[in-house]
Design a protein around this motif. Structure first.
Motif, PDB file in Angstrom:
ATOM      1  N   LYS A   1      95.118  11.298  -9.322  1.00 38.23           N
ATOM      2  CA  LYS A   1      93.680  11.549  -9.219  1.00 38.23           C
ATOM      3  C   LYS A   1      92.884  10.270  -9.451  1.00 38.23           C
ATOM      4  CE  LYS A   1      93.826  16.425 -10.440  1.00 38.23           C
ATOM      5  NZ  LYS A   1      93.439  17.449 -11.410  1.00 38.23           N
ATOM      6  N   LYS A   2      93.303   9.449 -10.404  1.00 39.19           N
ATOM      7  CA  LYS A   2      92.595   8.191 -10.670  1.00 39.19           C
ATOM      8  C   LYS A   2      92.712   7.236  -9.490  1.00 39.19           C
ATOM      9  CE  LYS A   2      92.577   8.346 -15.657  1.00 39.19           C
ATOM     10  NZ  LYS A   2      92.978   7.739 -16.909  1.00 39.19           N
ATOM     11  N   HIS A   3      93.897   7.169  -8.882  1.00 31.60           N
ATOM     12  CA  HIS A   3      94.060   6.314  -7.700  1.00 31.60           C
ATOM     13  C   HIS A   3      93.203   6.834  -6.553  1.00 31.60           C
ATOM     14  CE1 HIS A   3      97.034   3.677  -9.374  1.00 31.60           C
ATOM     15  NE2 HIS A   3      97.867   4.679  -9.636  1.00 31.60           N
ATOM     16  N   ALA A   4      93.111   8.153  -6.416  1.00 28.20           N
ATOM     17  CA  ALA A   4      92.275   8.739  -5.369  1.00 28.20           C
ATOM     18  C   ALA A   4      90.806   8.410  -5.611  1.00 28.20           C
ATOM     19  CB  ALA A   4      92.490  10.249  -5.305  1.00 28.20           C
ATOM     20  N   GLU A   5      90.361   8.491  -6.859  1.00 28.72           N
ATOM     21  CA  GLU A   5      88.979   8.140  -7.189  1.00 28.72           C
ATOM     22  C   GLU A   5      88.690   6.680  -6.895  1.00 28.72           C
ATOM     23  OE1 GLU A   5      88.490   9.264 -11.260  1.00 28.72           O
ATOM     24  OE2 GLU A   5      88.635  11.402 -10.801  1.00 28.72           O
ATOM     25  N   ALA A   6      89.740   5.849  -6.990  1.00 30.51           N
ATOM     26  CA  ALA A   6      89.584   4.425  -6.701  1.00 30.51           C
ATOM     27  C   ALA A   6      89.654   4.124  -5.207  1.00 30.51           C
ATOM     28  CB  ALA A   6      90.652   3.628  -7.447  1.00 30.51           C
ATOM     29  N   GLY A   7      89.915   5.175  -4.383  1.00 31.63           N
ATOM     30  CA  GLY A   7      89.880   4.977  -2.939  1.00 31.63           C
ATOM     31  C   GLY A   7      91.145   5.289  -2.175  1.00 31.63           C
ATOM     32  N   ALA A   8      92.247   5.595  -2.859  1.00 34.02           N
ATOM     33  CA  ALA A   8      93.495   5.939  -2.163  1.00 34.02           C
ATOM     34  C   ALA A   8      93.406   7.383  -1.699  1.00 34.02           C
ATOM     35  CB  ALA A   8      94.683   5.747  -3.099  1.00 34.02           C
ATOM     36  N   CYS A   9      93.261   7.590  -0.394  1.00 31.14           N
ATOM     37  CA  CYS A   9      92.992   8.934   0.138  1.00 31.14           C
ATOM     38  C   CYS A   9      94.118   9.513   0.977  1.00 31.14           C
ATOM     39  CB  CYS A   9      91.705   8.920   0.940  1.00 31.14           C
ATOM     40  SG  CYS A   9      90.265   8.632  -0.098  1.00 31.14           S
ATOM     41  N   THR A  10      95.235   8.827   1.056  1.00 32.75           N
ATOM     42  CA  THR A  10      96.386   9.343   1.791  1.00 32.75           C
ATOM     43  C   THR A  10      97.627   9.169   0.922  1.00 32.75           C
ATOM     44  OG1 THR A  10      96.980   7.235   2.810  1.00 32.75           O
ATOM     45  CG2 THR A  10      95.371   8.609   3.995  1.00 32.75           C
ATOM     46  N   PRO A  11      98.676   9.938   1.184  1.00 29.55           N
ATOM     47  CA  PRO A  11      99.917   9.742   0.425  1.00 29.55           C
ATOM     48  C   PRO A  11     100.441   8.308   0.523  1.00 29.55           C
ATOM     49  CG  PRO A  11      99.997  11.842   1.539  1.00 29.55           C
ATOM     50  CD  PRO A  11      98.757  11.138   2.041  1.00 29.55           C
ATOM     51  N   ARG A  12     100.267   7.679   1.667  1.00 27.58           N
ATOM     52  CA  ARG A  12     100.716   6.292   1.833  1.00 27.58           C
ATOM     53  C   ARG A  12      99.931   5.347   0.921  1.00 27.58           C
ATOM     54  NH1 ARG A  12     101.911   4.366   7.676  1.00 27.58           N
ATOM     55  NH2 ARG A  12     103.644   5.724   7.198  1.00 27.58           N
ATOM     56  N   GLN A  13      98.626   5.574   0.803  1.00 32.59           N
ATOM     57  CA  GLN A  13      97.809   4.737  -0.078  1.00 32.59           C
ATOM     58  C   GLN A  13      98.157   4.987  -1.544  1.00 32.59           C
ATOM     59  OE1 GLN A  13      93.951   5.869   1.367  1.00 32.59           O
ATOM     60  NE2 GLN A  13      93.852   4.144   2.794  1.00 32.59           N
ATOM     61  N   ILE A  14      98.448   6.233  -1.890  1.00 33.31           N
ATOM     62  CA  ILE A  14      98.898   6.544  -3.253  1.00 33.31           C
ATOM     63  C   ILE A  14     100.219   5.823  -3.517  1.00 33.31           C
ATOM     64  CG2 ILE A  14      99.754   8.385  -4.776  1.00 33.31           C
ATOM     65  CD1 ILE A  14      96.717   8.470  -4.448  1.00 33.31           C
ATOM     66  N   ALA A  15     101.137   5.849  -2.541  1.00 32.55           N
ATOM     67  CA  ALA A  15     102.427   5.170  -2.680  1.00 32.55           C
ATOM     68  C   ALA A  15     102.237   3.673  -2.904  1.00 32.55           C
ATOM     69  CB  ALA A  15     103.288   5.419  -1.446  1.00 32.55           C
ATOM     70  N   SER A  16     101.296   3.077  -2.195  1.00 28.96           N
ATOM     71  CA  SER A  16     101.026   1.648  -2.367  1.00 28.96           C
ATOM     72  C   SER A  16     100.479   1.348  -3.751  1.00 28.96           C
ATOM     73  CB  SER A  16     100.021   1.168  -1.322  1.00 28.96           C
ATOM     74  OG  SER A  16     100.580   1.217  -0.042  1.00 28.96           O
ATOM     75  N   ALA A  17      99.723   2.290  -4.298  1.00 24.95           N
ATOM     76  CA  ALA A  17      99.106   2.074  -5.604  1.00 24.95           C
ATOM     77  C   ALA A  17     100.089   2.260  -6.764  1.00 24.95           C
ATOM     78  CB  ALA A  17      97.919   3.029  -5.780  1.00 24.95           C
ATOM     79  N   CYS A  18     101.042   3.221  -6.631  1.00 22.40           N
ATOM     80  CA  CYS A  18     101.879   3.529  -7.803  1.00 22.40           C
ATOM     81  C   CYS A  18     103.323   3.880  -7.468  1.00 22.40           C
ATOM     82  CB  CYS A  18     101.254   4.676  -8.587  1.00 22.40           C
ATOM     83  SG  CYS A  18     101.142   6.225  -7.664  1.00 22.40           S
ATOM     84  N   LYS A  19     103.743   3.742  -6.222  1.00 29.26           N
ATOM     85  CA  LYS A  19     105.098   4.005  -5.749  1.00 29.26           C
ATOM     86  C   LYS A  19     105.453   5.484  -5.629  1.00 29.26           C
ATOM     87  CE  LYS A  19     107.237  -0.303  -7.157  1.00 29.26           C
ATOM     88  NZ  LYS A  19     108.390  -0.883  -7.832  1.00 29.26           N
ATOM     89  N   ALA A  20     104.564   6.382  -6.027  1.00 33.87           N
ATOM     90  CA  ALA A  20     104.859   7.816  -5.923  1.00 33.87           C
ATOM     91  C   ALA A  20     105.135   8.175  -4.472  1.00 33.87           C
ATOM     92  CB  ALA A  20     103.696   8.648  -6.454  1.00 33.87           C
ATOM     93  N   GLY A  21     106.242   8.864  -4.240  1.00 37.09           N
ATOM     94  CA  GLY A  21     106.601   9.288  -2.899  1.00 37.09           C
ATOM     95  C   GLY A  21     107.471   8.317  -2.134  1.00 37.09           C
ATOM     96  N   THR A  22     107.847   7.199  -2.740  1.00 36.42           N
ATOM     97  CA  THR A  22     108.619   6.192  -2.013  1.00 36.42           C
ATOM     98  C   THR A  22     110.112   6.236  -2.278  1.00 36.42           C
ATOM     99  OG1 THR A  22     108.287   4.520  -3.733  1.00 36.42           O
ATOM    100  CG2 THR A  22     106.649   4.605  -1.953  1.00 36.42           C
ATOM    101  N   ASP A  23     110.567   7.099  -3.175  1.00 29.11           N
ATOM    102  CA  ASP A  23     112.009   7.174  -3.437  1.00 29.11           C
ATOM    103  C   ASP A  23     112.591   8.397  -2.739  1.00 29.11           C
ATOM    104  OD1 ASP A  23     114.452   6.332  -4.462  1.00 29.11           O
ATOM    105  OD2 ASP A  23     114.177   7.374  -6.363  1.00 29.11           O
ATOM    106  N   CYS A  24     112.623   9.518  -3.390  1.00 31.49           N
ATOM    107  CA  CYS A  24     113.228  10.717  -2.778  1.00 31.49           C
ATOM    108  C   CYS A  24     112.270  11.434  -1.842  1.00 31.49           C
ATOM    109  CB  CYS A  24     113.743  11.670  -3.854  1.00 31.49           C
ATOM    110  SG  CYS A  24     112.473  12.680  -4.659  1.00 31.49           S
ATOM    111  N   GLY A  25     110.961  11.244  -2.007  1.00 30.48           N
ATOM    112  CA  GLY A  25     109.970  11.873  -1.141  1.00 30.48           C
ATOM    113  C   GLY A  25     109.627  13.304  -1.508  1.00 30.48           C
ATOM    114  N   GLY A  26     110.233  13.806  -2.556  1.00 27.84           N
ATOM    115  CA  GLY A  26     110.000  15.184  -2.947  1.00 27.84           C
ATOM    116  C   GLY A  26     108.592  15.484  -3.423  1.00 27.84           C
TER     117      GLY A  26
END
Length: 74
Positions: A15-40
């Motif tokens: 949510k904090k990354h989204a408030e800072a402007g990350a509006c897609t899963p790819r942008q969230i991944a760039s900000a904190c790596k979430a979604g870049t390993d198993c993808g679950g």
């Protein structure tokens, strides 16, 4: 609550990354790596972003233009 157990990313962090402007899963991944390993967690991230975590997405839903706010959107 954890969204991404691979990297220990919480719902609050997404949510904090989204408030800072990350509006897609790819942008969230760039900000904190979430979604870049198993993808679950990608669907969970999509759900969070779809429920208003991203201020720009809310603007688009109301008929505004999110691209107008993005620097160098081209």
């Amino acid at each position: 609550m954890f969204v991404c157990s691979c990297f220990g990313v919480t719902e609050e962090q997404v949510k904090k990354h989204a408030e800072a402007g990350a509006c897609t899963p790819r942008q969230i991944a760039s900000a904190c790596k979430a979604g870049t390993d198993c993808g679950g967690c990608v669907r969970r991230i999509q759900a969070l972003l779809g429920r208003g975590a991203c201020p720009r997405r809310e603007m688009v839903d109301r008929g505004g233009s999110a691209l107008a706010e993005l620097p160098d959107a081209a």
